[in-house]
Write an enzyme that holds these catalytic residues in place. Sequence first.
Site, PDB file in Angstrom:
ATOM      1  N   ASP B 108     -26.432  44.062 -17.090  1.00  0.00           N
ATOM      2  CA  ASP B 108     -26.802  44.206 -15.691  1.00  0.00           C
ATOM      3  C   ASP B 108     -26.572  45.662 -15.304  1.00  0.00           C
ATOM      4  O   ASP B 108     -26.088  46.470 -16.089  1.00  0.00           O
ATOM      5  CB  ASP B 108     -26.007  43.238 -14.816  1.00  0.00           C
ATOM      6  CG  ASP B 108     -24.517  43.505 -14.872  1.00  0.00           C
ATOM      7  OD1 ASP B 108     -24.112  44.560 -15.402  1.00  0.00           O
ATOM      8  OD2 ASP B 108     -23.740  42.673 -14.398  1.00  0.00           O
ATOM      9  N   ASP B 288     -28.817  33.495 -16.636  1.00  0.00           N
ATOM     10  CA  ASP B 288     -27.444  33.703 -17.108  1.00  0.00           C
ATOM     11  C   ASP B 288     -26.500  33.101 -16.090  1.00  0.00           C
ATOM     12  O   ASP B 288     -26.835  33.007 -14.903  1.00  0.00           O
ATOM     13  CB  ASP B 288     -27.111  35.192 -17.223  1.00  0.00           C
ATOM     14  CG  ASP B 288     -26.870  35.809 -15.857  1.00  0.00           C
ATOM     15  OD1 ASP B 288     -27.860  36.039 -15.125  1.00  0.00           O
ATOM     16  OD2 ASP B 288     -25.698  36.035 -15.490  1.00  0.00           O
ATOM     17  N   CYS B 326     -23.049  14.630 -27.311  1.00  0.00           N
ATOM     18  CA  CYS B 326     -23.017  16.034 -27.740  1.00  0.00           C
ATOM     19  C   CYS B 326     -22.609  16.128 -29.205  1.00  0.00           C
ATOM     20  O   CYS B 326     -21.711  15.428 -29.658  1.00  0.00           O
ATOM     21  CB  CYS B 326     -22.032  16.811 -26.866  1.00  0.00           C
ATOM     22  SG  CYS B 326     -21.853  18.539 -27.329  1.00  0.00           S
ATOM     23  N   CYS B 328     -21.665  19.076 -30.661  1.00  0.00           N
ATOM     24  CA  CYS B 328     -21.009  20.369 -30.904  1.00  0.00           C
ATOM     25  C   CYS B 328     -19.728  20.174 -31.701  1.00  0.00           C
ATOM     26  O   CYS B 328     -19.212  19.067 -31.841  1.00  0.00           O
ATOM     27  CB  CYS B 328     -20.732  21.104 -29.594  1.00  0.00           C
ATOM     28  SG  CYS B 328     -19.191  20.645 -28.766  1.00  0.00           S
ATOM     29  N   CYS B 331     -16.942  18.228 -29.834  1.00  0.00           N
ATOM     30  CA  CYS B 331     -17.171  16.790 -29.685  1.00  0.00           C
ATOM     31  C   CYS B 331     -17.154  16.067 -31.035  1.00  0.00           C
ATOM     32  O   CYS B 331     -16.824  14.883 -31.100  1.00  0.00           O
ATOM     33  CB  CYS B 331     -18.486  16.545 -28.942  1.00  0.00           C
ATOM     34  SG  CYS B 331     -18.372  17.074 -27.207  1.00  0.00           S
ATOM     35  N   HIS B 357     -17.478  24.058 -26.022  1.00  0.00           N
ATOM     36  CA  HIS B 357     -18.292  22.897 -25.625  1.00  0.00           C
ATOM     37  C   HIS B 357     -19.223  23.226 -24.458  1.00  0.00           C
ATOM     38  O   HIS B 357     -20.401  22.871 -24.479  1.00  0.00           O
ATOM     39  CB  HIS B 357     -17.428  21.700 -25.236  1.00  0.00           C
ATOM     40  CG  HIS B 357     -18.243  20.641 -24.548  1.00  0.00           C
ATOM     41  ND1 HIS B 357     -19.047  19.758 -25.240  1.00  0.00           N
ATOM     42  CD2 HIS B 357     -18.449  20.392 -23.227  1.00  0.00           C
ATOM     43  CE1 HIS B 357     -19.693  18.983 -24.378  1.00  0.00           C
ATOM     44  NE2 HIS B 357     -19.354  19.350 -23.150  1.00  0.00           N
TER      45      HIS B 357
END
Lengths: 394, 394
Positions: B108, B288, B326, B328, B331, B357
């Site tokens: 930014d 974002d 999930c 991931c 998880c 996560h």
Amino acid sequence: MDVPSATSRWPVRLARMGFRFEVLKTDPSGARLGRLTTPHGVIDTPAFMPVGTAGTVKGLTQQALTDLGVQILLSNTYHLYLRPGHETIRRLGGLHRFMAWPGAILTDSGGFQVFSMANLRKLTDDGVVFRSHLDGSEHFLTPEKAIEIQQALGSDIAMVLDECIEYPAERERAAAAMKRTTGWAERSREYACANGGASITPGQVLFGIVQGGAYADLRRDSARQIVDLDFPGYAIGGLAVGEPHALTCEMTALTAAELPADRPRYLMGVGLPEQIADYVACGIDMMDCVLPTRNARNGCLFTSAGKIHIKNARYAEDPGPLDERCSCMVCRTYSRAYLRHLYLANEILASILNSHHNVAFFLDIMGKIRQAIAFGDLAGFSSQLQAHLEAGQP
Amino acid sequence: MDVPSATSRWPVRLARMGFRFEVLKTDPSGARLGRLTTPHGVIDTPAFMPVGTAGTVKGLTQQALTDLGVQILLSNTYHLYLRPGHETIRRLGGLHRFMAWPGAILTDSGGFQVFSMANLRKLTDDGVVFRSHLDGSEHFLTPEKAIEIQQALGSDIAMVLDECIEYPAERERAAAAMKRTTGWAERSREYACANGGASITPGQVLFGIVQGGAYADLRRDSARQIVDLDFPGYAIGGLAVGEPHALTCEMTALTAAELPADRPRYLMGVGLPEQIADYVACGIDMMDCVLPTRNARNGCLFTSAGKIHIKNARYAEDPGPLDERCSCMVCRTYSRAYLRHLYLANEILASILNSHHNVAFFLDIMGKIRQAIAFGDLAGFSSQLQAHLEAGQP
């Protein structure tokens, strides 16, 4: 050889299910290369055990531990008993499942924390009354209770409750604590024999602990008394609590000489990178220390050229790795300048990367020590390491 | 198609080296499936960019980001300018090398932080004088300076300095900020054209930013003025600052309609899991948000059944994964009970796992959105997601 040899005196489930210790080679120094088999995997010894106080090695995921080659870690009975509670962990399937750690776990008895962190209220031969450092609640820890908690946690190796004293301590005080420690060891053994099946990990074994302060004869007496109780492994406690390194080594060596050659020997709470080989040369097979992770969080990093305080301005634009001789993920990937930035910005990644490197560094030293023993030249490795460390000091 | 088409007006090094945007498919909703090519890799759009404020996505190693499939992250010019300093990063080879991140980076301009975090001292058409939130030191940020800093950082995508206002804001105030933003965009473009070669990343591009508050006509005017300057990509700023979601969508949609179809569109600072698809349906390609990582550190976890506050007592002995839907690492590996314990014990691993996560969850939603667009049914996916989230709420 299988351990213990005197299996007749131990319930089969305690002594034989999954636990085994072999000495593969002995170095001229007295160092031993070995292999410890537990219900949760094989451990190459001498082994360094990272400390996972509250069921996590601070700053490291379990995957990182695996990547680092950690085979066994230490966790704290005192902390897990207070939070989340050992019965909670039992109901969740034990500590291995709770923290999703497939490797081996050794739990201390909680004694050291009770004597150092908690508010100690009353110490008798029965046990110790203490107040939690978290909420001030009162608890009563006995030798039996310490086993019961560790059975709920289901560690692979449990430790007896012992009385830890400070250094220096009067001879009378050391003798009294040693005597109490022996009494507690007897009760611990009895309780474990009677309730071995209560552990959530079949094959969990119990190590005895030798005390005796810095008094050679007390150490020898303690060792003989504890060995007489025939544990599958023995720890040496109450050292590295402020006494000179030479004295630690002296006490360690004379104690180790009293311990049976076919059982693993664990020196509790050590040590510095430059001291590890000395302990191994005393015949020590296992050790643990919070230094790599605690120092990491304070920006103190161990390298083959000595300690680095990463916040030092000299690293502000240093593009080099933390340790040129280290092949860990951190040294392969990040610069000193970046690590310094993360530390000054108080970023979580600072703790993650610093902990990763420091643990890698300790494990690497221990790996090299094992290799040196295999080559029969631990002394050669030690003097080489010492020279590197000293060369790097300002 | 290559971007920008009007390359004759841009220095080749800015417009053509490595930067490319293609719209692969457009959904009936208006959503676009695309591919953004940068000097540091290809990004599938719509893309969610995790925020790495100070050159690190809080709680995640760069390896974890790679494992999570992150293709682009956002970093903050304001923070890196103050610490460690953009010239330090330039000397260390740019931000990619500094943080050892091989993927793409968007920076930014620093404007948003100056207007929200710093102690704002003086705002004129020239630029903005502010005091650092770290040490109170005074700094002067101009459109040119913002480019110069981002060139030193060497991000793949740099942003022009704009004036960010609060919501609600008077029409006059919004109009004045919009006018100043256009003026600054002109100066930014000029500076970038004249000094494009100064960037440490050849091929770095500069995005313009549309402002205009919550006023439809101002938004349209701003969009036309910024588009007239012919940037390789366009951001929509000053939204999701407190106004109702419907208003955010209305402003986003009417602004996006003014933007050229062949350039990427970036909606800054959004959004909630249940809102992401709405923005994509407005024709947004990039967004974002700090929510996944910031909430993670506060124990607030996003799941397919809604938000979870992991400290809640109901999870004390919950052996299940955080989110059953999930896949991931967290998880797959850890229980809610363990995550709760880590959070209550204030362990670093709590931040690590929770951040992992939450970022995985946001990336997963965006991946499913891309798939839905490929199948031409984003609306179907949106209503399904909404139903899940609502079903999970107490």
